[in-house]
Write an enzyme that holds these catalytic residues in place. Structure first.
Site, PDB file in Angstrom:
ATOM      1  N   GLU A 256       0.808  -1.231   0.000  1.00  0.00           N
ATOM      2  CA  GLU A 256       0.000   0.000   0.000  1.00  0.00           C
ATOM      3  C   GLU A 256       0.839   1.278   0.000  1.00  0.00           C
ATOM      4  O   GLU A 256       0.648   2.153   0.841  1.00  0.00           O
ATOM      5  CB  GLU A 256      -0.964   0.002   1.194  1.00  0.00           C
ATOM      6  N   GLU A 363      -5.924 -11.279  -0.459  1.00  0.00           N
ATOM      7  CA  GLU A 363      -6.888 -10.680   0.479  1.00  0.00           C
ATOM      8  C   GLU A 363      -8.313 -10.626  -0.064  1.00  0.00           C
ATOM      9  O   GLU A 363      -8.986  -9.607   0.022  1.00  0.00           O
ATOM     10  CB  GLU A 363      -6.412  -9.274   0.867  1.00  0.00           C
TER      11      GLU A 363
HETATM   12  C1  XIL Z   1      -5.453  -6.627   8.468  1.00  0.00           C
HETATM   13  C2  XIL Z   1      -5.709  -7.873   9.286  1.00  0.00           C
HETATM   14  O1  XIL Z   1      -6.759  -8.595   8.714  1.00  0.00           O
HETATM   15  C3  XIL Z   1      -6.055  -7.508  10.686  1.00  0.00           C
HETATM   16  O2  XIL Z   1      -6.135  -8.689  11.477  1.00  0.00           O
HETATM   17  C4  XIL Z   1      -4.991  -6.587  11.252  1.00  0.00           C
HETATM   18  O3  XIL Z   1      -5.363  -6.186  12.504  1.00  0.00           O
HETATM   19  C5  XIL Z   1      -4.821  -5.390  10.355  1.00  0.00           C
HETATM   20  O4  XIL Z   1      -4.504  -5.805   9.069  1.00  0.00           O
HETATM   21  N1  XIL Z   1      -4.688  -4.651   3.884  1.00  0.00           N
HETATM   22  C6  XIL Z   1      -3.653  -5.501   4.183  1.00  0.00           C
HETATM   23  C7  XIL Z   1      -3.779  -6.455   5.292  1.00  0.00           C
HETATM   24  O5  XIL Z   1      -2.666  -5.522   3.444  1.00  0.00           O
HETATM   25  O6  XIL Z   1      -2.559  -6.712   5.906  1.00  0.00           O
HETATM   26  C8  XIL Z   1      -4.789  -5.994   6.288  1.00  0.00           C
HETATM   27  O7  XIL Z   1      -4.961  -7.020   7.236  1.00  0.00           O
HETATM   28  C9  XIL Z   1      -6.089  -5.623   5.629  1.00  0.00           C
HETATM   29  C10 XIL Z   1      -5.891  -4.520   4.652  1.00  0.00           C
END
Ligand code: XIL
Length: 450
Positions: A256, A363
């Protein structure tokens, strides 16, 4: 006066009833109440399954029966003439590997329709899945899931072993966990994750070395020189990547980096102290530490934010031109049941695959309740979610083989999703129900592979 009113309303009710039962050539007949039409059961587990049917016009409730024999003499408690309001039911507390018979009929006031057709459903054997329903065995790319160390046991472990062949640590392989203070690394949870995967023959996608949202406080507030800062980041990356060399297949090195709706780099502490070329430096250190590891850049809104996507693609093209290590791009797929469209996912995917790079749909979670208008997941929304998952997988399955890396689902069960905290309201974005039963979304994934 009151009596007249009562009489009047009784007359109205009586004429309404008459109207309702009058049909044909003046003959008075009971209206035909249609029986539900059952197709097939869904979300079958070793102890439960669901059945739904089209709403029957004129019905105000349904009666359902479950029995162990086709003649419906050996009923399964509490499903004998059990009355319910909706045209769907989940049968629970059943026995594994057992054949059940299900039927339903429509109710209007005191009258009943004929019985529906009878469904024959066999629950799964414990620890077994239906043949051909394992995600990993159906796909020619890796099927991953976000995991947490504390859940690598029990039914989670069984489902992971059965369905997935890659994992991503949901938060325990981020800098704030692995490097909590300047004086010490803490790889205990990262080690536990990687060791578990290796013991189970499951791949690990590393996520994420650098992320502005998981940067430890001591790094955010670093007071030394920029040179010292850069040296410690180099050391952190090389130490971590070396530790998991040959064990972690791929890393999201920087996560990101771009602002939303703009091509500008996020002004993170890394950019401030290391310059605009900090991504390039991090990629080079990763490659130096492990010549074979796959290097990914990962970001969100890549389908719906063309400005961000163009900036990302431009950076990647520049890296390729100048020989800066990069093997693939991760599109975080935090999407909704009705958005974005399949065509836009396809077009965005093409921008990475046209460059000959690997594409990771990382994700994936599909919000069923983006507008917070549901208190529980409805069949209609579950069907819409299933269709979106199918589209995502169809798009991925159709990309060139040379760009296939994998699809990662961001968690196992709906009751564990990060989105509940993130959005502050309920949602059901994953492939499994809280009781580990596969949802329609799981079927959608399999359908997308056909
Ligand atoms: C999130 C996790 O799901 C949570 O458990 C944590 O507290 C925060 O991060 N983008 C990403 C992930 O790249 O690493 C994130 O994951 C969600 C958004």
């Amino acid at each position: 006066m009151r009596n007249i009113l009562v009489q009047l309303s009784m007359t109205i009710v009586a004429s309404a009833t008459l109207l309702l039962v009058s049909c044909g050539e003046g003959a008075i007949e009971e209206p035909e109440l249609v029986a539900p039409s059952l197709t097939e059961a869904s979300e079958i587990t070793s102890t439960s399954f669901s059945v739904d049917w089209d709403f029957v016009e004129g019905a105000d409730a349904y009666q359902v029966d479950l029995a162990k024999d086709e003649a419906f003499t050996d009923f399964v408690s509490p499903y004998q003439e059990s009355r319910q309001s909706f045209s769907e039911v989940r049968l629970t507390d059943l026995e594994a590997g057992t054949t059940y018979y299900f039927r339903a009929r429509s109710i209007f006031r005191d009258s009943f329709s004929q019985y529906s057709n009878t469904l024959e459903v066999t629950t799964l054997t414990a620890n077994d899945s239906e043949p051909g329903t394992s995600l990993k065995n159906s796909a020619d790319f890796s099927v991953g899931m976000a995991v947490q160390v504390a859940r690598l046991n029990g039914q989670h472990e069984e489902v992971l072993q059965r369905e997935f062949n890659q994992i991503t640590s949901e938060y325990e392989m981020k800098m704030n966990i692995m490097y909590p203070s300047e004086s010490n690394f803490d790889f205990s949870r990262a080690d536990a994750t990687v060791d578990w995967a290796l013991a189970n023959g499951i791949e690990v996608h590393g996520h994420a070395l650098i992320w502005h949202n998981a940067t430890p406080g001591w790094v955010e507030n670093y007071s030394g020189t920029d040179e010292a800062f850069e040296a410690l980041i180099e050391d952190y990356i090389k130490t971590t990547v070396t530790r998991y060399k040959g064990k972690v297949k791929s890393w999201d090195v920087v996560n990101e980096a771009f602002e939303d709706n703009s091509g500008t780099l996020r002004n993170s502490v890394f950019r401030q102290k290391m310059g605009d070329d900090y991504l390039e430096k991090c990629h080079r250190w990763t490659r130096e530490a492990d010549p074979d590891v796959l290097i990914f850049y990962n970001d969100y809104s890549m389908v719906i934010d063309p400005t961000k996507r163009r900036a990302t693609i431009a950076m990647v093209e520049d890296f390729l031109d100048r020989g800066v290590p990069i093997d693939g791009v991760g599109y975080q797929m935090h999407i909704s049941h009705d958005f974005p469209t399949k065509a836009s996912i396809e077009a965005a995917a093409g921008e990475v695959t046209d460059l000959g790079l690997l594409l990771h749909f990382s994700e994936l979670d599909v919000r069923a309740n983006p507008n917070n208008d549901l208190q529980a997941l409805t069949t209609q929304r579950a069907v819409s979610q299933q269709a979106k998952v199918r589209e995502v997988v169809e798009v991925y399955n159709a990309i060139p083989e040379t760009s296939k890396f994998g699809i990662t689902i961001w968690g196992m069960k709906d009751d564990e999703t990060w989105l509940t905290d993130f959005w502050g309201h309920p949602d059901w974005p994953l492939l499994y129900n809280a009781d580990f039963s596969p949802k329609r979304a799981h079927t959608g994934f399999l359908e997308g592979l056909q």
